[in-house]
Design an enzyme around this catalytic site. Structure first.
Site, mmCIF file in Angstrom:
data_model
loop_
_atom_site.group_PDB
_atom_site.id
_atom_site.type_symbol
_atom_site.label_atom_id
_atom_site.label_comp_id
_atom_site.label_asym_id
_atom_site.label_seq_id
_atom_site.Cartn_x
_atom_site.Cartn_y
_atom_site.Cartn_z
ATOM 1 N N VAL B 112 -12.128 -20.459 31.036
ATOM 2 C CA VAL B 112 -12.288 -21.587 31.901
ATOM 3 C C VAL B 112 -12.505 -22.976 31.242
ATOM 4 O O VAL B 112 -13.464 -23.029 30.168
ATOM 5 C CB VAL B 112 -13.803 -21.352 32.769
ATOM 6 C CG1 VAL B 112 -13.991 -22.606 33.605
ATOM 7 C CG2 VAL B 112 -13.441 -20.268 33.645
ATOM 8 N N VAL B 114 -12.368 -27.482 31.041
ATOM 9 C CA VAL B 114 -12.084 -28.874 31.650
ATOM 10 C C VAL B 114 -11.919 -29.961 30.303
ATOM 11 O O VAL B 114 -12.828 -29.661 29.558
ATOM 12 C CB VAL B 114 -13.263 -29.318 32.618
ATOM 13 C CG1 VAL B 114 -12.902 -30.923 32.991
ATOM 14 C CG2 VAL B 114 -13.007 -28.591 33.871
ATOM 15 N N GLY B 122 -17.917 -33.132 38.119
ATOM 16 C CA GLY B 122 -17.873 -31.950 39.405
ATOM 17 C C GLY B 122 -16.619 -31.242 39.284
ATOM 18 O O GLY B 122 -16.221 -30.482 40.006
ATOM 19 N N LEU B 123 -15.578 -31.516 38.276
ATOM 20 C CA LEU B 123 -14.135 -30.959 38.370
ATOM 21 C C LEU B 123 -14.434 -29.417 37.835
ATOM 22 O O LEU B 123 -13.566 -28.394 38.447
ATOM 23 C CB LEU B 123 -13.242 -31.866 37.637
ATOM 24 C CG LEU B 123 -12.992 -33.215 38.124
ATOM 25 C CD1 LEU B 123 -12.104 -34.032 37.045
ATOM 26 C CD2 LEU B 123 -11.972 -32.877 39.496
ATOM 27 N N GLY B 124 -14.978 -29.199 37.048
ATOM 28 C CA GLY B 124 -15.234 -27.626 36.656
ATOM 29 C C GLY B 124 -15.771 -27.035 37.971
ATOM 30 O O GLY B 124 -15.378 -25.752 37.902
ATOM 31 N N LYS B 125 -16.714 -27.412 38.429
ATOM 32 C CA LYS B 125 -17.260 -26.605 39.687
ATOM 33 C C LYS B 125 -15.934 -26.455 40.716
ATOM 34 O O LYS B 125 -15.791 -25.518 41.319
ATOM 35 C CB LYS B 125 -18.274 -27.541 40.472
ATOM 36 C CG LYS B 125 -19.173 -26.941 41.169
ATOM 37 C CD LYS B 125 -20.514 -27.881 41.511
ATOM 38 C CE LYS B 125 -21.519 -26.846 42.457
ATOM 39 N NZ LYS B 125 -22.817 -27.718 42.411
ATOM 40 N N ASP B 148 -20.690 -17.762 27.968
ATOM 41 C CA ASP B 148 -21.335 -17.995 26.760
ATOM 42 C C ASP B 148 -22.505 -18.647 27.149
ATOM 43 O O ASP B 148 -22.878 -19.158 28.371
ATOM 44 C CB ASP B 148 -20.559 -19.441 26.035
ATOM 45 C CG ASP B 148 -19.310 -18.766 25.359
ATOM 46 O OD1 ASP B 148 -19.258 -17.696 24.941
ATOM 47 O OD2 ASP B 148 -18.228 -19.420 25.185
ATOM 48 N N TYR B 155 -22.401 -21.594 35.661
ATOM 49 C CA TYR B 155 -22.016 -20.502 36.536
ATOM 50 C C TYR B 155 -23.060 -20.239 37.620
ATOM 51 O O TYR B 155 -22.761 -19.654 38.674
ATOM 52 C CB TYR B 155 -21.537 -19.421 35.836
ATOM 53 C CG TYR B 155 -20.177 -19.523 35.194
ATOM 54 C CD1 TYR B 155 -19.011 -19.830 35.647
ATOM 55 C CD2 TYR B 155 -20.314 -19.327 33.665
ATOM 56 C CE1 TYR B 155 -17.989 -20.028 35.022
ATOM 57 C CE2 TYR B 155 -18.987 -19.814 32.915
ATOM 58 C CZ TYR B 155 -18.016 -20.016 33.627
ATOM 59 O OH TYR B 155 -16.999 -20.142 32.949
HETATM 60 C C1 COA Z 1 -18.001 -25.594 31.216
HETATM 61 C C2 COA Z 1 -17.162 -26.569 31.826
HETATM 62 C C3 COA Z 1 -15.845 -25.801 32.455
HETATM 63 C C4 COA Z 1 -17.876 -27.187 33.149
HETATM 64 O O1 COA Z 1 -17.040 -28.046 33.448
HETATM 65 P P1 COA Z 1 -17.617 -29.735 34.186
HETATM 66 O O2 COA Z 1 -16.239 -30.245 34.805
HETATM 67 O O3 COA Z 1 -18.114 -30.294 32.976
HETATM 68 O O4 COA Z 1 -18.772 -29.185 35.218
HETATM 69 P P2 COA Z 1 -19.057 -29.968 36.432
HETATM 70 O O5 COA Z 1 -19.195 -31.507 36.145
HETATM 71 O O6 COA Z 1 -18.328 -29.217 37.486
HETATM 72 O O7 COA Z 1 -20.767 -29.434 36.486
HETATM 73 C C5 COA Z 1 -21.019 -28.638 37.711
HETATM 74 C C6 COA Z 1 -22.283 -28.136 37.671
HETATM 75 O O8 COA Z 1 -22.679 -27.319 36.277
HETATM 76 C C7 COA Z 1 -23.653 -28.130 35.640
HETATM 77 N N1 COA Z 1 -23.258 -27.966 34.307
HETATM 78 C C8 COA Z 1 -21.789 -28.443 33.715
HETATM 79 N N2 COA Z 1 -21.782 -27.787 32.509
HETATM 80 C C9 COA Z 1 -22.969 -27.266 32.373
HETATM 81 C C10 COA Z 1 -23.396 -26.858 31.045
HETATM 82 N N3 COA Z 1 -22.883 -26.602 29.743
HETATM 83 N N4 COA Z 1 -24.664 -26.203 30.966
HETATM 84 C C11 COA Z 1 -25.443 -26.530 32.234
HETATM 85 N N5 COA Z 1 -25.008 -27.021 33.316
HETATM 86 C C12 COA Z 1 -23.857 -27.361 33.293
HETATM 87 C C13 COA Z 1 -23.485 -29.696 35.919
HETATM 88 O O9 COA Z 1 -24.736 -30.317 35.408
HETATM 89 C C14 COA Z 1 -23.478 -29.520 37.418
HETATM 90 O O10 COA Z 1 -24.405 -29.395 38.090
HETATM 91 P P3 COA Z 1 -24.665 -29.949 39.537
HETATM 92 O O11 COA Z 1 -23.627 -29.552 40.471
HETATM 93 O O12 COA Z 1 -26.196 -29.654 39.668
HETATM 94 O O13 COA Z 1 -24.483 -31.429 39.327
HETATM 95 C C15 COA Z 1 -16.756 -27.492 30.886
HETATM 96 O O14 COA Z 1 -17.722 -28.013 30.385
HETATM 97 C C16 COA Z 1 -15.931 -27.138 29.552
HETATM 98 O O15 COA Z 1 -14.723 -26.939 29.830
HETATM 99 N N6 COA Z 1 -16.617 -26.798 28.336
HETATM 100 C C17 COA Z 1 -15.989 -26.338 27.411
HETATM 101 C C18 COA Z 1 -15.197 -25.137 27.489
HETATM 102 C C19 COA Z 1 -16.328 -23.913 27.842
HETATM 103 O O16 COA Z 1 -17.116 -23.634 27.216
HETATM 104 N N7 COA Z 1 -15.896 -23.005 28.866
HETATM 105 C C20 COA Z 1 -16.760 -22.026 29.329
HETATM 106 C C21 COA Z 1 -16.238 -20.539 28.542
HETATM 107 S S1 COA Z 1 -17.425 -19.062 28.906
#
Ligand code: COA
Ligand code: COA
Lengths: 175, 175
Positions: B112, B114, B122-125, B148, B155
């Protein structure tokens, strides 16, 4: 059925007539019950009697699952390993496990089971070692699973680590 | 490429000429960058430029993986979801995720990501919700993943539970 017959009822012609390679079948030792001719075999053949598999899962108290879905899950697993007690021309399903995979990096192990009569004799360990060997032979390096609390130690004994570097297993169910 | 052209450069004829059903593409809202015509789309088409995917993974600091193996993993995943920023006829890969499955009971989510420029909007969500919807539409009820430590909360916000009833995620690596 025909396959098993060809191997076990006509040993002289078996090596010529069988259609599945022999290395799929590895004897792991004598039967846990002494004074019989029984041996334990492994197979990766998916052509398993699903009612026999259901009986095995019943024996360890797992809840019933629709046969149609079990069939689909077996068809779409990457590796399916069954374990058999064989006496003469008769064989009995005594263990099972399967793994899903992307065929490249990761595999996830599901449905590991050994019949209660055959537990605590090292067969669960042998079954898992066979599955790991098969996955490794396909170049899969990350083998994962989700362990019920009472079997975490069983998997630890096989070299599995829980939550390495803080990585958490997570589940989503419909509500 | 031809596919994207047919959708985005000739909107009038698109619905007749495209070969992949339109429901595979859902606009999730305006681009995070204002004053543009860009929109965000999802796709389950696996025909992704693997070098573009490598760039995306590079951008979040993931270690490089052989393209040949990435290709195989995508081909053998159950569902692959990509997220695109589309401006006119140009599109850019900004998110990705995939799941392995037995097509019946369990799915496991991998990779996963972004793009950093598009995170925290909000795009990851939205990407994960889209993947969950797709898995649910295939009647998968047990969606699993290995998170992780720094993304466990992400999640959790989507309804994933860690170690429910003491079930532990476990890993085996070759040594
Ligand atoms: C993890 C990831 C996919 C999240 O995508 P994103 O688009 O930044 O997340 P969103 O903006 O949709 O966040 C959705 C919610 O999760 C929360 N959130 C996002 N990243 C977070 C994090 N690292 N820790 C805690 N909360 C997090 C946001 O605060 C948001 O909360 P809300 O709904 O209460 O506002 C992105 O940060 C990413 O690609 N990270 C690097 C790769 C990675 O680590 N992938 C996971 C491998 S297991
Ligand atoms: C879990 C199961 C597959 C183990 O198979 P088994 O044939 O009994 O296990 P083995 O005899 O090969 O045991 C191998 C080792 O694990 C240990 N072990 C086995 N079951 C164990 C358990 N439940 N808890 C802790 N250790 C266990 C054994 O002591 C043995 O240790 P050793 O190598 O130091 O002697 C079997 O008990 C079973 O089918 N249980 C019911 C179904 C189930 O719970 N499956 C797991 C779902 S996640």
């Amino acid at each position: 059925m025909g396959f098993w017959k060809s191997i076990f009822s006509s040993p002289d012609t078996a090596s010529a007539s069988r259609t599945i390679p022999f290395e799929e079948y590895t004897a792991v030792g004598a039967s846990p019950r002494p004074n019989t001719q029984a041996k334990i075999y492994f197979s990766t053949d998916r052509n398993i009697d699903l009612y026999e598999l259901e009986e095995l899962c019943d024996a360890v108290g797992w809840s019933r699952r629709p046969i149609r879905k079990v069939k689909k899950a077996i068809a779409h697993s990457f590796i399916v390993v069954s374990m058999w007690e064989v006496r003469g021309t008769r064989r009995r399903l005594i263990g099972f496990s399967r793994a899903t995979s992307d065929h490249a990096f990761n595999a996830t192990v599901w449905d590991v089971v050994v019949h209660p009569e055959f537990q605590s004799k090292g067969l669960g360990k042998a079954l898992m070692k066979y599955l790991i060997k098969k996955l490794r032979s396909h170049d899969i390096s990350n083998i994962t699973l989700f362990a019920d609390p009472h079997v975490v130690e069983f998997y630890r004994g096989l070299g599995f680590m829980s939550d390495p570097e803080g990585i958490k297993g997570m589940f989503w169910y419909p509500n």
